[in-house]
Scaffold this motif. Sequence first.
Motif, PDB file in Angstrom:
ATOM      1  N   ASN A 118       7.806  -5.175  -4.963  1.00 34.60           N
ATOM      2  CA  ASN A 118       6.120  -5.229  -4.741  1.00 34.60           C
ATOM      3  C   ASN A 118       6.004  -5.734  -7.034  1.00 34.60           C
ATOM      4  OD1 ASN A 118       5.049  -4.486  -2.945  1.00 34.60           O
ATOM      5  ND2 ASN A 118       6.167  -2.559  -2.671  1.00 34.60           N
ATOM      6  N   SER A 119       7.222  -5.871  -7.462  1.00 32.52           N
ATOM      7  CA  SER A 119       7.203  -5.996  -8.866  1.00 32.52           C
ATOM      8  C   SER A 119       6.905  -7.992  -9.174  1.00 32.52           C
ATOM      9  CB  SER A 119       8.209  -5.626  -9.293  1.00 32.52           C
ATOM     10  OG  SER A 119       8.339  -4.091  -9.267  1.00 32.52           O
ATOM     11  N   LYS A 130      -8.152 -13.198  -2.521  1.00 32.48           N
ATOM     12  CA  LYS A 130      -7.490 -11.919  -3.321  1.00 32.48           C
ATOM     13  C   LYS A 130      -5.764 -10.975  -2.589  1.00 32.48           C
ATOM     14  CE  LYS A 130      -7.916  -9.077  -7.462  1.00 32.48           C
ATOM     15  NZ  LYS A 130      -8.614  -8.156  -7.976  1.00 32.48           N
ATOM     16  N   VAL A 131      -4.727 -12.097  -3.270  1.00 31.45           N
ATOM     17  CA  VAL A 131      -3.486 -10.919  -2.416  1.00 31.45           C
ATOM     18  C   VAL A 131      -3.554  -9.514  -3.012  1.00 31.45           C
ATOM     19  CG1 VAL A 131      -0.934 -10.431  -2.534  1.00 31.45           C
ATOM     20  CG2 VAL A 131      -1.906 -13.110  -2.073  1.00 31.45           C
ATOM     21  N   ILE A 132      -4.105  -8.335  -1.782  1.00 31.01           N
ATOM     22  CA  ILE A 132      -3.530  -7.061  -2.892  1.00 31.01           C
ATOM     23  C   ILE A 132      -2.837  -6.500  -2.862  1.00 31.01           C
ATOM     24  CG2 ILE A 132      -5.292  -5.340  -2.653  1.00 31.01           C
ATOM     25  CD1 ILE A 132      -7.253  -7.248  -2.765  1.00 31.01           C
ATOM     26  N   SER A 133      -1.415  -6.759  -1.858  1.00 28.29           N
ATOM     27  CA  SER A 133       0.150  -6.296  -2.402  1.00 28.29           C
ATOM     28  C   SER A 133       0.622  -7.469  -1.793  1.00 28.29           C
ATOM     29  CB  SER A 133       0.080  -5.379  -0.844  1.00 28.29           C
ATOM     30  OG  SER A 133       1.121  -4.842  -0.874  1.00 28.29           O
ATOM     31  N   LEU A 134       2.051  -7.118  -2.712  1.00 26.72           N
ATOM     32  CA  LEU A 134       3.659  -8.079  -2.667  1.00 26.72           C
ATOM     33  C   LEU A 134       3.864  -7.876  -1.225  1.00 26.72           C
ATOM     34  CD1 LEU A 134       4.410  -8.130  -6.235  1.00 26.72           C
ATOM     35  CD2 LEU A 134       3.329  -9.868  -5.345  1.00 26.72           C
ATOM     36  N   VAL A 169       9.467  -6.493 -16.920  1.00 26.66           N
ATOM     37  CA  VAL A 169       8.569  -6.287 -15.265  1.00 26.66           C
ATOM     38  C   VAL A 169       7.669  -5.658 -14.760  1.00 26.66           C
ATOM     39  CG1 VAL A 169      10.420  -3.971 -14.602  1.00 26.66           C
ATOM     40  CG2 VAL A 169       9.918  -5.128 -13.045  1.00 26.66           C
ATOM     41  N   PHE A 170       6.260  -5.727 -14.427  1.00 23.12           N
ATOM     42  CA  PHE A 170       5.314  -5.363 -14.267  1.00 23.12           C
ATOM     43  C   PHE A 170       5.010  -4.748 -12.330  1.00 23.12           C
ATOM     44  CE2 PHE A 170       0.816  -5.966 -11.489  1.00 23.12           C
ATOM     45  CZ  PHE A 170      -0.348  -4.925 -13.088  1.00 23.12           C
ATOM     46  N   GLU A 171       4.805  -3.426 -12.724  1.00 19.43           N
ATOM     47  CA  GLU A 171       4.790  -3.056 -11.168  1.00 19.43           C
ATOM     48  C   GLU A 171       3.583  -2.731 -10.831  1.00 19.43           C
ATOM     49  OE1 GLU A 171       6.589   1.181 -11.777  1.00 19.43           O
ATOM     50  OE2 GLU A 171       8.926   0.645 -12.425  1.00 19.43           O
ATOM     51  N   TRP A 172       3.320  -3.429  -9.761  1.00 18.79           N
ATOM     52  CA  TRP A 172       2.339  -3.583  -8.411  1.00 18.79           C
ATOM     53  C   TRP A 172       1.419  -2.561  -8.689  1.00 18.79           C
ATOM     54  CZ3 TRP A 172       0.163  -8.407  -8.589  1.00 18.79           C
ATOM     55  CH2 TRP A 172      -0.922  -8.974  -8.237  1.00 18.79           C
ATOM     56  N   GLU A 173       2.488  -1.869  -8.055  1.00 23.66           N
ATOM     57  CA  GLU A 173       1.771  -0.168  -7.601  1.00 23.66           C
ATOM     58  C   GLU A 173       0.970   0.935  -9.517  1.00 23.66           C
ATOM     59  OE1 GLU A 173       0.255   0.143  -4.632  1.00 23.66           O
ATOM     60  OE2 GLU A 173       1.545  -1.440  -3.447  1.00 23.66           O
ATOM     61  N   SER A 174       1.662   1.279  -9.162  1.00 25.83           N
ATOM     62  CA  SER A 174       1.779   1.834 -10.859  1.00 25.83           C
ATOM     63  C   SER A 174       1.077   0.888 -12.204  1.00 25.83           C
ATOM     64  CB  SER A 174       3.026   2.032 -11.406  1.00 25.83           C
ATOM     65  OG  SER A 174       3.511   1.197 -12.063  1.00 25.83           O
ATOM     66  N   LYS A 175       0.607  -0.337 -12.009  1.00 27.07           N
ATOM     67  CA  LYS A 175       0.082  -1.584 -13.282  1.00 27.07           C
ATOM     68  C   LYS A 175       1.410  -1.055 -14.519  1.00 27.07           C
ATOM     69  CE  LYS A 175      -3.010  -2.637 -10.087  1.00 27.07           C
ATOM     70  NZ  LYS A 175      -2.284  -3.787  -9.425  1.00 27.07           N
ATOM     71  N   GLN A 176       1.969  -0.411 -14.276  1.00 28.84           N
ATOM     72  CA  GLN A 176       3.243  -0.393 -15.855  1.00 28.84           C
ATOM     73  C   GLN A 176       4.179  -1.618 -15.859  1.00 28.84           C
ATOM     74  OE1 GLN A 176       2.699   2.648 -17.652  1.00 28.84           O
ATOM     75  NE2 GLN A 176       0.605   2.582 -16.429  1.00 28.84           N
TER      76      GLN A 176
END
Length: 372
Positions: free
Chosen positions: A319-320, A288-292, A341-348
Amino acid sequence: MALPSSSWSEFLPELLNTVFHNLNDARDILNCATVCSSWKDSSSAVYYSRTFSPFLFISHLSSNEEIRFSDQFRVLSPGKLGFSGNQQAWVCGSTLGFLLTVSASFPFEVHLRNPFTKSVTSLPPLISFEDVQRLLQSQAIIPDSEALKNFIKKAVSSTSLLDDEWVVLVIYNTDRKLAFCRRGDKQWTDLESVASSVDDIVFCNGVFFAIDRLGEIYHCELSANNPKATPLCSTSPFRYNSCKKYLAESDYDELWVVLKKLELNDDCDFETSFEIYEFNRETNEWTKVISLRGKALFLSPQGRCIAVLAGERGFFKDNSVYFIDGDDPSVGGSGPQNLSVFEWESKQIMKIYQPRSWNCQMFWVTPTDVPQ
């Protein structure tokens, strides 16, 4: 005393390399490649050493919208391509910087056209598919143009169409089957060893892959004598997951499976999220990829799915995940698409653009081949 004249072709290679490395638009570098042989050699070396962020193809774009997008994305639209609307051809998707087009009249010729260099590669016509022949026989009076326009769902080509041994793999028809062609073929060849309908295809690290609706991944060997699709011998964490799946290329040429998930939140509304898994070729396992890690990932059903380093591109957030959402016309959708656009850290999730036209197509186009 007259000063001696000099030719642009006599510029020092070191100077050319410095100039070309500071060009951020792929179109500028491709234009430089057409000046002379020395410019072509230098610009080609720079071009192939970099991964460019994709262009966004929008099939219906007003002039006001084009001005708005000039500050956000590099946009391709039929009005500026010169081979789309005026010649009655449908633009159906893209692969390796080429647009897949289908002529709107019999025999429904299929081409890959490079919007940057204007080069054209001919593929077998749509009429060579038996499913198209049956469709036309059942609709002898008024053919269903939408069915023909969306007959090829996605196309993926091998490393370069400048290679004499290129191969093109496609997903086709509503039951999403696989077929392929090689240079010089007059008709498409079916690849019949995939059990379920296909979600996505990719050419990654020299190999064609396909993933079906059940999450089974196949290695597609497209030899002329014995083509076959062999399941990967690996236990995947996304097997039998019913969500939408994409096959993507990481920035270091590894295979990614991207899951687009819809889940109910506390307010009983559906929220979109993404999970990414990377295939390890040495261990034959999925991680599983945790971070971009500073990358931007681009997803679209009809275009190339790829991750690129976002920080130096200027147009995209790192990171999007930039994705085309809404009703996909290639699977019979009739509603509007939108770009989000999906922001990876905030999940927004932020919606960036929704076309005015209900039947607008959007997908990413990644420039690759340099003209010969």
